[in-house]
Design a protein around this motif. Structure first.
Motif, PDB file in Angstrom:
ATOM      1  N   THR A 158       0.854  -1.185   0.000  1.00  0.00           N
ATOM      2  CA  THR A 158       0.000   0.000   0.000  1.00  0.00           C
ATOM      3  C   THR A 158       0.890   1.235   0.000  1.00  0.00           C
ATOM      4  N   SER A 159       0.392   2.312  -0.624  1.00  0.00           N
ATOM      5  CA  SER A 159       1.213   3.510  -0.743  1.00  0.00           C
ATOM      6  C   SER A 159       0.590   4.676   0.007  1.00  0.00           C
ATOM      7  N   PHE A 160       1.450   5.545   0.495  1.00  0.00           N
ATOM      8  CA  PHE A 160       1.070   6.759   1.189  1.00  0.00           C
ATOM      9  C   PHE A 160       2.015   7.848   0.687  1.00  0.00           C
ATOM     10  N   ALA A 161       1.488   9.075   0.562  1.00  0.00           N
ATOM     11  CA  ALA A 161       2.316  10.124  -0.037  1.00  0.00           C
ATOM     12  C   ALA A 161       2.090  11.475   0.627  1.00  0.00           C
ATOM     13  N   ASN A 162       3.127  12.297   0.581  1.00  0.00           N
ATOM     14  CA  ASN A 162       3.020  13.711   0.888  1.00  0.00           C
ATOM     15  C   ASN A 162       3.784  14.442  -0.215  1.00  0.00           C
ATOM     16  N   ARG A 163       4.082  15.712  -0.033  1.00  0.00           N
ATOM     17  CA  ARG A 163       4.713  16.476  -1.108  1.00  0.00           C
ATOM     18  C   ARG A 163       6.148  16.057  -1.401  1.00  0.00           C
ATOM     19  N   ALA A 213      10.113  15.770  -6.053  1.00  0.00           N
ATOM     20  CA  ALA A 213      10.880  17.001  -6.290  1.00  0.00           C
ATOM     21  C   ALA A 213      11.018  17.856  -5.037  1.00  0.00           C
ATOM     22  N   GLY A 214      10.027  17.836  -4.145  1.00  0.00           N
ATOM     23  CA  GLY A 214      10.096  18.630  -2.928  1.00  0.00           C
ATOM     24  C   GLY A 214      11.189  18.201  -1.973  1.00  0.00           C
ATOM     25  N   SER A 273       9.394  15.025   7.684  1.00  0.00           N
ATOM     26  CA  SER A 273       8.491  14.649   6.600  1.00  0.00           C
ATOM     27  C   SER A 273       8.240  13.139   6.585  1.00  0.00           C
ATOM     28  N   LEU A 274       9.301  12.359   6.799  1.00  0.00           N
ATOM     29  CA  LEU A 274       9.141  10.897   6.845  1.00  0.00           C
ATOM     30  C   LEU A 274       8.321  10.469   8.060  1.00  0.00           C
TER      31      LEU A 274
END
Length: 119
Positions: free
Chosen positions: A21-26, A87-88, A100-101
Motif C-alpha cells: 500500500t502507498s502513502f504520499a506527501n509532497r 521534487a520537494g 516529513s518521513l
C-alpha cells in the motif's frame, strides 16, 4: 542500517509496488508491504535523475537512510518499505527530511501518534 536491510533487486521492488500500500506527501511516496516470515525491516530507495545530479541524489538517500535508522526502533520489523523521493525532497535538510518521513509514516500507521505533553 546494515546492507542486509536494503532492497536491491528489481523483483523485490516490483513485489512491494504490486502488493503493498502507498502513502504520499509532497516530498515522498512510501510503499509498505508486510511480510510474515521476515524478522527485520528492509528499505528500498528510489531517487530519480530528474531531481538533480549524483551528489544531490546521494545526499537525499543518506538523509532518508539516517532518518529511518533513527526511527528503526519504533517501526514494525517484518515490513518492506520503499521510499520514492519527489521534487520537494531536494530542498530539505536532514531534520526536515526526518520530520516529513515521520509525518508520512504516522499517516501509514507505522509510527505511533505523538502525544502532546503539558509542561
Amino acid at each position: 542500517m546494515r546492507k542486509q536491510q536494503r532492497i536491491k533487486k528489481n523483483e523485490d521492488f516490483q513485489q512491494v509496488f504490486k502488493h503493498g500500500t502507498s502513502f504520499a506527501n509532497r516530498q515522498f511516496v512510501v510503499y509498505i508491504y508486510p511480510k510474515k516470515n521476515q524478522t527485520e525491516l528492509r528499505l528500498g530507495l528510489s531517487v530519480s535523475k530528474k531531481l538533480g545530479n549524483a551528489v544531490k541524489r546521494n545526499e537525499i538517500k543518506r538523509y532518508v537512510r539516517q532518518a529511518i535508522f533513527e526511527l528503526q526502533s519504533e517501526l514494525k520489523a517484518n515490513v518492506d518499505y520503499v521510499i520514492i523521493a519527489r521534487a520537494g525532497a531536494t530542498d530539505l535538510n536532514f531534520h526536515e527530511t526526518k520530520k516529513s518521513l515521520q509525518h508520512i509514516l504516522r499517516i501509514a500507521k507505522c509510527l505511533p501518534k505523538v502525544r502532546n505533553e503539558v509542561k
